[in-house]
Design a protein around this motif. Structure first.
Motif, PDB file in Angstrom:
ATOM      1  N   GLU A 363      26.194  36.213  45.905  1.00 53.63           N
ATOM      2  CA  GLU A 363      24.973  35.619  46.446  1.00 53.63           C
ATOM      3  C   GLU A 363      24.362  34.607  45.475  1.00 53.63           C
ATOM      4  O   GLU A 363      23.872  33.556  45.888  1.00 53.63           O
ATOM      5  CB  GLU A 363      23.941  36.705  46.764  1.00 53.63           C
ATOM      6  CG  GLU A 363      22.657  36.137  47.359  1.00 53.63           C
ATOM      7  CD  GLU A 363      21.617  37.217  47.658  1.00 53.63           C
ATOM      8  OE1 GLU A 363      20.442  36.848  47.891  1.00 53.63           O
ATOM      9  OE2 GLU A 363      21.973  38.410  47.664  1.00 53.63           O
ATOM     10  N   ALA A 364      24.422  34.931  44.198  1.00 54.44           N
ATOM     11  CA  ALA A 364      23.835  34.041  43.188  1.00 54.44           C
ATOM     12  C   ALA A 364      24.796  32.931  42.772  1.00 54.44           C
ATOM     13  O   ALA A 364      24.483  32.140  41.873  1.00 54.44           O
ATOM     14  CB  ALA A 364      23.424  34.856  41.965  1.00 54.44           C
ATOM     15  N   LYS A 365      25.980  32.884  43.421  1.00 54.60           N
ATOM     16  CA  LYS A 365      26.988  31.858  43.132  1.00 54.60           C
ATOM     17  C   LYS A 365      27.482  31.923  41.686  1.00 54.60           C
ATOM     18  O   LYS A 365      27.882  30.910  41.088  1.00 54.60           O
ATOM     19  CB  LYS A 365      26.459  30.462  43.463  1.00 54.60           C
ATOM     20  CG  LYS A 365      26.177  30.240  44.945  1.00 54.60           C
ATOM     21  CD  LYS A 365      25.704  28.821  45.221  1.00 54.60           C
ATOM     22  CE  LYS A 365      25.586  28.543  46.718  1.00 54.60           C
ATOM     23  NZ  LYS A 365      24.690  29.469  47.424  1.00 54.60           N
ATOM     24  N   ILE A 366      27.430  33.122  41.124  1.00 53.96           N
ATOM     25  CA  ILE A 366      27.997  33.341  39.799  1.00 53.96           C
ATOM     26  C   ILE A 366      29.512  33.489  39.917  1.00 53.96           C
ATOM     27  O   ILE A 366      30.264  33.098  39.030  1.00 53.96           O
ATOM     28  CB  ILE A 366      27.363  34.590  39.152  1.00 53.96           C
ATOM     29  CG1 ILE A 366      25.848  34.366  38.998  1.00 53.96           C
ATOM     30  CG2 ILE A 366      28.001  34.896  37.794  1.00 53.96           C
ATOM     31  CD1 ILE A 366      25.081  35.604  38.601  1.00 53.96           C
ATOM     32  N   ALA A 367      29.944  34.066  41.027  1.00 52.97           N
ATOM     33  CA  ALA A 367      31.366  34.172  41.350  1.00 52.97           C
ATOM     34  C   ALA A 367      31.605  33.530  42.709  1.00 52.97           C
ATOM     35  O   ALA A 367      30.751  33.605  43.601  1.00 52.97           O
ATOM     36  CB  ALA A 367      31.808  35.634  41.357  1.00 52.97           C
ATOM     37  N   ALA A 368      32.777  32.926  42.887  1.00 53.82           N
ATOM     38  CA  ALA A 368      33.062  32.196  44.126  1.00 53.82           C
ATOM     39  C   ALA A 368      33.381  33.129  45.286  1.00 53.82           C
ATOM     40  O   ALA A 368      33.241  32.747  46.452  1.00 53.82           O
ATOM     41  CB  ALA A 368      34.220  31.231  43.904  1.00 53.82           C
ATOM     42  N   SER A 369      33.830  34.356  44.989  1.00 49.51           N
ATOM     43  CA  SER A 369      34.199  35.296  46.042  1.00 49.51           C
ATOM     44  C   SER A 369      34.051  36.721  45.518  1.00 49.51           C
ATOM     45  O   SER A 369      33.899  36.935  44.311  1.00 49.51           O
ATOM     46  CB  SER A 369      35.649  35.064  46.469  1.00 49.51           C
ATOM     47  OG  SER A 369      36.530  35.365  45.387  1.00 49.51           O
ATOM     48  N   LYS A 370      34.118  37.686  46.430  1.00 46.24           N
ATOM     49  CA  LYS A 370      34.047  39.087  46.016  1.00 46.24           C
ATOM     50  C   LYS A 370      35.240  39.446  45.136  1.00 46.24           C
ATOM     51  O   LYS A 370      35.103  40.240  44.194  1.00 46.24           O
ATOM     52  CB  LYS A 370      33.972  39.993  47.241  1.00 46.24           C
ATOM     53  CG  LYS A 370      32.638  39.933  47.964  1.00 46.24           C
ATOM     54  CD  LYS A 370      32.558  40.987  49.059  1.00 46.24           C
ATOM     55  CE  LYS A 370      31.186  40.958  49.733  1.00 46.24           C
ATOM     56  NZ  LYS A 370      31.063  42.012  50.765  1.00 46.24           N
ATOM     57  N   ARG A 371      36.372  38.890  45.470  1.00 44.51           N
ATOM     58  CA  ARG A 371      37.563  39.162  44.659  1.00 44.51           C
ATOM     59  C   ARG A 371      37.354  38.682  43.228  1.00 44.51           C
ATOM     60  O   ARG A 371      37.647  39.405  42.262  1.00 44.51           O
ATOM     61  CB  ARG A 371      38.771  38.460  45.276  1.00 44.51           C
ATOM     62  CG  ARG A 371      40.048  38.619  44.454  1.00 44.51           C
ATOM     63  CD  ARG A 371      41.177  37.820  45.069  1.00 44.51           C
ATOM     64  NE  ARG A 371      42.352  37.856  44.206  1.00 44.51           N
ATOM     65  CZ  ARG A 371      43.474  37.180  44.428  1.00 44.51           C
ATOM     66  NH1 ARG A 371      43.565  36.406  45.521  1.00 44.51           N
ATOM     67  NH2 ARG A 371      44.494  37.258  43.606  1.00 44.51           N
ATOM     68  N   GLN A 372      36.836  37.436  43.086  1.00 48.47           N
ATOM     69  CA  GLN A 372      36.563  36.910  41.755  1.00 48.47           C
ATOM     70  C   GLN A 372      35.515  37.751  41.046  1.00 48.47           C
ATOM     71  O   GLN A 372      35.627  38.031  39.840  1.00 48.47           O
ATOM     72  CB  GLN A 372      36.085  35.458  41.861  1.00 48.47           C
ATOM     73  CG  GLN A 372      35.792  34.790  40.518  1.00 48.47           C
ATOM     74  CD  GLN A 372      37.041  34.586  39.690  1.00 48.47           C
ATOM     75  OE1 GLN A 372      37.983  33.937  40.131  1.00 48.47           O
ATOM     76  NE2 GLN A 372      37.062  35.156  38.498  1.00 48.47           N
ATOM     77  N   ALA A 373      34.477  38.186  41.780  1.00 49.04           N
ATOM     78  CA  ALA A 373      33.422  39.007  41.197  1.00 49.04           C
ATOM     79  C   ALA A 373      33.987  40.316  40.655  1.00 49.04           C
ATOM     80  O   ALA A 373      33.654  40.759  39.549  1.00 49.04           O
ATOM     81  CB  ALA A 373      32.336  39.278  42.234  1.00 49.04           C
ATOM     82  N   ARG A 374      34.847  40.973  41.449  1.00 48.12           N
ATOM     83  CA  ARG A 374      35.439  42.243  41.013  1.00 48.12           C
ATOM     84  C   ARG A 374      36.289  42.040  39.758  1.00 48.12           C
ATOM     85  O   ARG A 374      36.223  42.835  38.808  1.00 48.12           O
ATOM     86  CB  ARG A 374      36.283  42.840  42.139  1.00 48.12           C
ATOM     87  CG  ARG A 374      35.455  43.491  43.239  1.00 48.12           C
ATOM     88  CD  ARG A 374      36.322  44.313  44.174  1.00 48.12           C
ATOM     89  NE  ARG A 374      37.183  43.452  44.991  1.00 48.12           N
ATOM     90  CZ  ARG A 374      36.863  43.000  46.186  1.00 48.12           C
ATOM     91  NH1 ARG A 374      35.685  43.314  46.728  1.00 48.12           N
ATOM     92  NH2 ARG A 374      37.707  42.233  46.861  1.00 48.12           N
TER      93      ARG A 374
END
Length: 423
Positions: A363-374
């Motif tokens: 949501e905060a655009k820190i990661a481009a996708s959930k996969r990247q966030a994980r």
């Protein structure tokens, strides 16, 4: 030490009129001097610091400075050092700018009732009441067109064009010097090197308007225009001018500007912008050569100028922010410090709810996708308020809110993100 000798050692003298006469005048008298500051914005910037500090240096040497606010000349616009004409502001705006600038100068100079207490004057007091006929008959007649055309401030503008409005600026500034000479016994005008023509014109007007046989001892002194070793304009950053108003340039940003000074400039700037003795500056120059990685000269420069302009409390705050960002321990900062230190990082408004850290990063655009966030979380690349967080299902809590309003997320070593939290 003789004030002129000190200024020369610091490289702060570009030109004098009658060097020996000025030195004797300063030795024999408590001299009243002035420098003008036109209100072209609601704040001074660091380019104005050298002339303002020059007034302070003379004051510390026992002389009496006048800070002249150009509430009148600011309605006209100074052509000196410019290739095009200024945008003219209305009277109400110029009056407001004048008030703000006077407040800033009061932070630098000592305005008191002592023998050499500084005074603030506004040339709107006398220029605003002049009639056109009076001005042309009593003042304009002393200025030959050829004389004015020969001045650099006018000569440099002839190719691109100069309006009659700006052409008369030299006469108005000359009138200021004459008025302060008559009313305040002001015998010295100082300014940047681009003001030399205006200063000498004022001296000439005073001499021409004295009664026959009356001696008018008046002098001019200019300081060099500041240049940076890398060729860029002093006082400018990627974000624009560096202002003295903390609302326009925060104390932290101000501190950072000075601490990031080029090694080739730092000793020169210590001479220009601080009141350290030459012996102290020489010691810092040796330290710079022997242990440049310690950055002692840079730190001292940033401390001295930030404290002088913004006060000791703001300096300590700027240093706290600097240390927190260097160490990554941002939890020690309060809300105001967060606003200063993270003013230019990406920010997002977030509602504190049941979303996980993975969702929040997306949501905060820190990661481009959930996969990247994980992947980032599992790899230990995500820090919440300076602490590594590797919990995929972590949810922000009240304890993660700095001053109940902010959370700092860092991705990797240097990529910061500010979350503005509402509940």
């Amino acid at each position: 030490m003789n004030i002129i000798k000190d200024l020369e050692q610091r490289g702060l003298v570009q030109q004098f009129t009658d060097e020996e006469g000025l030195k004797q005048h300063l030795t024999d008298n408590v001299v009243t001097l002035y420098c003008g500051f036109d209100p072209t914005a609601d704040s001074l910037h660091i380019g104005h610091l050298v002339p303002a500090l020059m007034l302070k240096r003379f004051q510390q040497a026992g002389h009496r400075p006048i800070a002249l606010i150009g509430g009148g000349t600011g309605m006209i616009g100074d052509p000196s050092g410019r290739t095009d004409e200024r945008q003219l502001n209305d009277e109400k705006t110029v009056d407001y700018f004048s008030q703000q600038i006077e407040k800033q100068l009061a932070q630098i100079l000592s305005f008191d009732d002592s023998n050499n207490g500084a005074r603030a004057r506004n040339n709107k007091e006398w220029l605003g009441s002049l009639t056109l006929i009076e001005f042309l008959r009593d003042t304009g007649k002393h200025f030959g067109i050829n004389y004015m055309l020969a001045k650099d401030s006018v000569q440099s503008r002839l190719e691109n064009g100069i309006s009659f409005t700006e052409f008369t600026y030299m006469i108005l500034q000359s009138y200021d010097f004459m008025n302060l000479f008559d009313k305040e016994n002001c015998t010295l005008q100082i300014g940047g090197s681009d003001q030399w023509g205006n200063i000498t014109a004022g001296m000439e007007l005073i001499r021409r308007t004295r009664k026959e046989g009356e001696e008018a001892k008046v002098f001019g002194l200019t300081v060099p225009l500041i240049t940076k070793a890398d060729g860029t304009k002093f006082g400018k950053t990627a974000g624009g001018a560096v202002w003295l108003d903390k609302k326009k340039t925060s104390p932290y940003e101000f501190y950072q500007f000075w601490i990031n000074t080029d090694d080739r400039d730092v000793i020169k700037f210590l001479k220009y912008f601080t009141f350290l003795t030459m012996e102290e500056i020489d010691a810092l120059e040796i330290a710079l050569k022997e242990a440049p990685e310690k950055r002692e000269a840079h730190i001292k420069l940033a401390e001295e100028v930030t404290s002088m302009v913004h006060g000791e409390k703001a300096l300590l705050q700027a240093k706290r922010i600097t240390e927190a960002l260097f160490s990554g321990d941002v939890k020690q900062l309060n809300g105001e410090e967060i606003k200063q230190g993270f003013k230019d990082v990406p920010s997002t408004d977030i509602t504190l709810d049941s979303q996980t850290l993975v969702d929040l990063l997306v949501e905060a655009k820190i990661a481009a996708s959930k996969r990247q966030a994980r992947e980032d979380i599992q790899n230990g690349a995500i820090y919440v308020n300076g602490e590594r967080n590797q919990q995929l299902d972590y949810q922000l809590m009240d304890k993660d809110l700095i001053d109940g309003a902010f959370t700092i997320v860092r991705r990797g070593k240097k990529k910061y993100f500010l979350l503005n939290i509402t509940k």
